[in-house]
Enzyme design. Structure first.
Site, PDB file in Angstrom:
ATOM      1  N   ASN A  64       4.332  -8.179   3.047  1.00 10.73           N
ATOM      2  CA  ASN A  64       4.519  -6.936   2.462  1.00 10.73           C
ATOM      3  C   ASN A  64       5.598  -6.160   2.850  1.00 10.73           C
ATOM      4  OD1 ASN A  64       2.635  -7.237   0.175  1.00 10.73           O
ATOM      5  ND2 ASN A  64       1.149  -5.775   1.229  1.00 10.73           N
ATOM      6  N   SER A  87       3.236   4.007  -2.572  1.00  8.70           N
ATOM      7  CA  SER A  87       2.662   5.608  -2.024  1.00  8.70           C
ATOM      8  C   SER A  87       3.596   6.428  -1.492  1.00  8.70           C
ATOM      9  CB  SER A  87       1.266   5.315  -1.026  1.00  8.70           C
ATOM     10  OG  SER A  87       0.774   4.393  -1.764  1.00  8.70           O
ATOM     11  N   HIS A 107      -3.677 -11.769   5.220  1.00  5.38           N
ATOM     12  CA  HIS A 107      -4.262 -12.406   6.609  1.00  5.38           C
ATOM     13  C   HIS A 107      -3.608 -13.914   6.510  1.00  5.38           C
ATOM     14  CE1 HIS A 107      -7.051 -14.004   9.695  1.00  5.38           C
ATOM     15  NE2 HIS A 107      -7.374 -14.917   9.075  1.00  5.38           N
ATOM     16  N   ASP A 140      -6.379  -8.805  -1.629  1.00  9.18           N
ATOM     17  CA  ASP A 140      -5.101  -8.676  -1.178  1.00  9.18           C
ATOM     18  C   ASP A 140      -4.934  -8.971   0.484  1.00  9.18           C
ATOM     19  OD1 ASP A 140      -4.306  -8.839  -3.645  1.00  9.18           O
ATOM     20  OD2 ASP A 140      -3.557  -6.462  -3.566  1.00  9.18           O
ATOM     21  N   THR A 177       4.670  -2.443  -4.167  1.00  6.61           N
ATOM     22  CA  THR A 177       3.328  -1.695  -4.847  1.00  6.61           C
ATOM     23  C   THR A 177       2.340  -1.615  -3.775  1.00  6.61           C
ATOM     24  OG1 THR A 177       2.383  -4.099  -5.513  1.00  6.61           O
ATOM     25  CG2 THR A 177       3.679  -2.883  -7.196  1.00  6.61           C
ATOM     26  N   ALA A 178       2.696  -1.991  -2.709  1.00  2.00           N
ATOM     27  CA  ALA A 178       1.705  -1.359  -1.667  1.00  2.00           C
ATOM     28  C   ALA A 178       2.097  -0.147  -0.855  1.00  2.00           C
ATOM     29  CB  ALA A 178       1.796  -2.642  -0.483  1.00  2.00           C
ATOM     30  N   TYR A 179       2.203  -0.017   0.471  1.00  2.77           N
ATOM     31  CA  TYR A 179       2.577   1.226   1.218  1.00  2.77           C
ATOM     32  C   TYR A 179       3.692   2.074   0.488  1.00  2.77           C
ATOM     33  CZ  TYR A 179       2.684   4.390   5.055  1.00  2.77           C
ATOM     34  OH  TYR A 179       2.576   5.742   6.164  1.00  2.77           O
TER      35      TYR A 179
END
Length: 372
Positions: free
Chosen positions: A219, A265, A136, A131, A260-262
């Site tokens: 994201n 969480s 990048h 990912d 579904t990233a930071y």
């Protein structure tokens, strides 16, 4: 004589160095990119790609410091060079040394003009990694439109990768790439966020020669207190209407892809990438009633450091720290350009089960992972 011998040895070494670095071709006047169009497949959330003219320039983006990835890039590039005579293989300047002996037919732009040249000539991007490699690749086109992306899962995480299971061993790349070139692939539209930073008086924020101009992120935009010992006070406005002022570690503004990233969480919801929305998720707020918000994608969100704040906030774009916001300075965030990703069509549900172990109990997890 010793001086002359050393000079000869030094000259010969410099000659070899120049010769080694010239094995990757210099950047010629490559043809401009062929901007494809996209049309939705009836009854589906996926799209078809149509090239107005055949693609000519393919940019390969790889994960660094991984020999397996390097070998896959070499195999892929050699196949493309042999099977598609009119296609040019492009590499980033930072990876020239990795391929100086293996890909003499590849092109690499001058480092000082790489980003602007990508926008001018790249028809499609192929990533090799996880990912982070996809993020990048997105950052290389943060100021402009993003060409279609084909991603192979050769890294750690694969939530953004369409072929995590089917092409994990990199075995079907010839078929998939041919479908991309001929316009037979299905593509998933992933929206990006567009953001910019401003001073108190509304002028563009700058730190010396650096400024956060209009930038697209895939994201999330993250404002976080960073190393500050105190919580940050942030004023939140949506479409020029004041919403609230919060005291928290920070705030996350994310796309459905970034849910579904930071954000997850920090307690945010999981959102399907085809849902047209922007997600606002607080990070450890000093209030039990501040919950994540799901906003229309047409919203413009303003996050300002309050005059009452005891600390500043660090701006992080897709995991890259960019600058510090002080009192009165603010970010504006809204919908940006899209990224068109080659898709199998069913990978989102597969990833929820396979990567997040969605709704899987502890006993079931242990059985499936071989703990018993």
């Amino acid at each position: 004589m010793v001086v002359n011998a050393n000079w000869k040895i030094g000259s010969f070494s410099r000659f070899l160095q120049r010769r080694t670095h010239s094995t990757i071709k210099d950047w010629p006047n490559l043809p401009n990119c062929s901007n494809p169009s996209y049309r939705q497949i009836p009854g589906q959330h996926l799209h078809r790609l149509q090239w107005p003219s055949p693609p000519r320039n393919i940019l390969l983006v790889k994960k660094h410091h991984d020999e397996r990835v390097r070998a896959s890039v070499v195999e892929f590039a050699r196949h493309v060079n042999q099977a598609y005579k009119d296609l040019n293989i492009l590499l980033e300047p930072s990876v020239i040394d990795d391929f100086k002996n293996d890909l003499p037919f590849a092109f690499s732009p001058p480092p000082h003009s790489a980003v602007s040249e990508y926008n001018r000539i790249v028809d499609a991007v192929v990533t090799f990694g996880g990912d982070g490699t996809v993020l990048h690749a997105s950052s290389l086109f943060s100021k402009c439109r993003m060409p279609p992306v084909l991603s192979f899962s050769l890294g750690t995480l694969g939530f953004l990768l369409p072929f995590t299971h089917h092409i994990r061993d990199f075995c079907d790349y010839k078929l998939v790439f041919d479908e991309l070139v001929t316009g037979k692939v299905r593509l998933l539209e992933r929206t990006r966020l567009q953001c910019a930073a401003f001073n108190v008086d509304g002028t563009k924020l700058s730190r010396g020669d650096f400024s956060i101009d209009i930038t697209n992120v895939m994201n999330e935009v993250n404002l976080h207190r960073g190393r500050e010992p105190h919580l940050t006070n942030l004023k939140i406005s949506i479409d020029n209407r004041f919403l609230t002022e919060t005291m928290a570690d920070g705030l996350i503004i994310s796309t459905p892809t970034g849910s579904t990233a930071y954000s997850i969480s920090a307690g945010g919801p999981i959102i399907h990438p085809c849902v047209s929305t922007i997600l606002l998720t607080p990070i450890c707020p000093a209030s039990l009633s501040f919950r994540p918000l799901v906003l229309p994608e047409s919203s413009t969100i303003q996050l300002q450091i309050s005059e009452n704040s005891r600390g500043s906030a660090e701006v992080v774009l897709d995991g890259r720290a960019t600058c510090i916001l002080n009192k009165g300075e603010y970010m504006e965030i809204g919908r940006g350009d899209s990224i068109w990703c080659v898709s199998r069509g069913e990978e989102w549900a597969d990833d929820l089960r396979g990567l997040l172990k969605f709704n899987m109990g502890f006993v079931e997890r242990g059985t499936r992972s071989g703990w018993e």
